[in-house]
Design a protein around this motif. Structure first.
Motif: not given
Length: 532
Positions: A267-282
């Motif tokens: 297992w590995q990190i496939a992608a990593e993202f930064e968003v300006p606000k807290l995520v409620q739904y994914l």
């Protein structure tokens, strides 16, 4: 000529006549026998009104007919009957209606009979659904723990508790022993782990997120110990698991991480993202191929996250906050809050994932939408639930509301539909089943907690009542009584059996506690309210 000569002449004439007719009579059975021995699919020419067509071309014409039209054509002539009962036609009908989708044409010798049996089974299941005829059982709870989250996939249920325990049931086989999925840390005693925040499951993986930011991933085919453990610096706010491959997405603080195994299985990190606000739904978009794609909602922002090039595409911005979210293979639907001060109600927006633009703006109601189900709905339809207690069916072709049902006293917390029924759950703890073709409620079941999870197939139904408060109360009461009132409840319904609930021995899912007999009722009767 005397009488003797006349009799002799008649006798000889009859013998000669019989000899002359004998070969002709023998030829007729031989011709019929040859025709009977000839295979039906070896006909070269088929009469179509005043022309003759090859057999293969006739099959190509008949493939556009449904089952009723094939039955009418079989009554035209013997030749048309042979064509209308061809195995290729009935195998194709089975595939079109979803019967035995993984089978090949060589698996059965009479596909018309298989089609009739599948139709009869489908009719029996629909009748059992309508009449509440089948088996129901409560999945065994964990003593001294409150239910935190529930998820299911194809009859396999996973649940997380305040004790940190994670449990899995396979409701397809009632003799299955529900195991605990152990943590990797051997020093952690059972029941001493942090609370479970989210759980997800698919056909091969089980995932649990904990309050301390840890994430455990189990491979259901290898054992009860996690194959991977990932740690965030902060609490995990959202968790998503792909339904068709091994991809996990988590949101913690302002980071969204996608995890997937490599070709070697690590297992590995496939992608990593930064968003300006807290995520409620994914949510993870299904059927994206090698590179996973996710959709994240953070306040009034909606992002399309692609692992292939770590691209972050802004779909929706600077509008009312998002209240619910669901995705299909090519579309995303989400509810947004209304702006009462400008007399603009709550809406559901539908976007195209490929074009990245808005396709529809649905509804315009006073209260907020609390849940939307796009992925499980029939083509060109979508079902949603609202804080006003109404369940709405949206027509994606016209953009109009096809049906609106007053289903619950409080808000709708979970909803799902198929080609003829709707199952909805409310904040008051009521599960309702509707036949939306006749706008009629079929039956309902009550428990004392909000319905947070609903998942059904043609023959089964999984419901979960999860309490909002995770604080243990009344620990001095009877374990079963306390569980029903304060700790949550998971029910499994099976409609593929023609027997009543109290006649169906389901030992795994029954509670291990000595429950009162009045808790198990005939499904054909109304379920009582919880007065314990």
């Amino acid at each position: 000529m005397d009488d003797c000569s006349l009799d002799e002449f008649r006798r000889r004439w009859q013998e000669e006549l019989a000899q002359a007719q004998a070969p002709r009579k023998r030829r007729r059975p031989e011709a019929a026998e040859r025709w009977a021995r000839r295979p039906e699919n070896e006909m070269n020419d088929v009469p179509f009104f005043d022309i003759q067509l090859p057999y293969e071309l006739a099959i190509n014409i008949f493939q556009y007919l449904d089952r009723k039209e094939l039955g009418r054509c079989a009554q035209v002539s013997k030749t048309w009957k042979v064509i209308a009962e061809d195995e290729v036609l009935w195998y194709r009908l089975c595939q079109q209606e979803g019967h035995l989708p993984d089978s090949s044409i060589s698996d059965y010798s009479c596909w018309k009979l298989i089609f009739q049996e599948c139709r009869a089974k489908e009719h029996m299941l629909r009748t059992n659904w309508k009449n509440r005829k089948g088996a129901v059982s409560e999945l065994e709870h964990i003593p001294d723990a409150v239910l935190c989250d529930v998820h299911s996939h194809d009859g396999v249920v996973i649940a997380g508790y305040t004790s940190g325990d994670v449990r899995v049931w396979d409701t397809r086989t009632w003799d299955y022993v529900a195991p605990f999925l152990e943590s990797e840390d051997e020093e952690d005693e059972p029941g001493m782990q942090p609370n479970v925040s989210f759980v997800r499951i698919n056909s091969s993986l089980a995932v649990a997120a904990y309050e301390d930011g840890f994430l455990n991933i189990w491979d259901l085919r290898t054992g009860k110990y996690p194959v991977h453990r990932f740690e965030h610096d902060a609490r995990i706010q959202a968790l998503a698991l792909s339904q068709d491959d091994a991809t996990v997405a988590t949101a913690s603080a302002f980071d969204v991480v996608m995890l997937s195994p490599s070709e070697e299985g690590y297992w590995q990190i496939a992608a990593e993202f930064e968003v300006p606000k807290l995520v409620q739904y994914l949510e993870i978009v299904p059927e994206t191929g090698r590179y996973p794609v996710a959709v994240a909602a953070a306040g009034d922002l909606m992002y399309l996250l692609k692992a292939e090039d770590s691209a972050r595409t802004l779909l929706y911005a600077h509008g009312p906050p998002v209240t619910c979210l669901d995705v299909s293979a090519n579309q995303v639907a989400f509810g947004v809050q209304g702006l009462g001060w400008v007399y603009e109600g709550s809406k559901i927006l539908v976007y195209s994932l490929e074009a990245g633009r808005r396709l529809l703006k649905l509804g315009n109601v006073l209260r907020d939408f609390t849940c939307v189900n796009l992925s499980d709905s029939p083509p060109n339809l979508m079902v949603s639930g609202n804080m006003d207690g109404r369940v709405r069916i949206h027509d994606l072709r016209s953009g109009n509301i096809a049906l609106s049902l007053s289903a619950h006293q409080l808000g709708v917390s979970a909803v799902q539909m198929d080609d003829w029924k709707i199952v909805s759950g409310g904040e008051e703890g009521l599960v309702s089943v509707w036949d939306y073709r006749t706008n009629q409620k079929l039956w309902e079941v009550y428990s004392g907690h909000p319905v947070q999870h609903i998942s059904f197939s043609s023959h089964s139904l999984i419901t979960a009542n999860v309490p909002y408060q995770t604080v243990m109360r009344n620990v001095d009461l009877d374990s079963f009584t306390t569980h029903r009132r304060h700790r949550g409840l998971i029910r499994a319904y099976e409609f593929a059996v023609d027997q009543l609930a109290f006649q169906s021995p389901l030992p795994v899912c029954r509670s291990s506690c000595d429950a009162m007999a009045t808790h198990y009722y005939d499904l054909a009767l109304a379920f009582p309210y919880n007065h314990v």
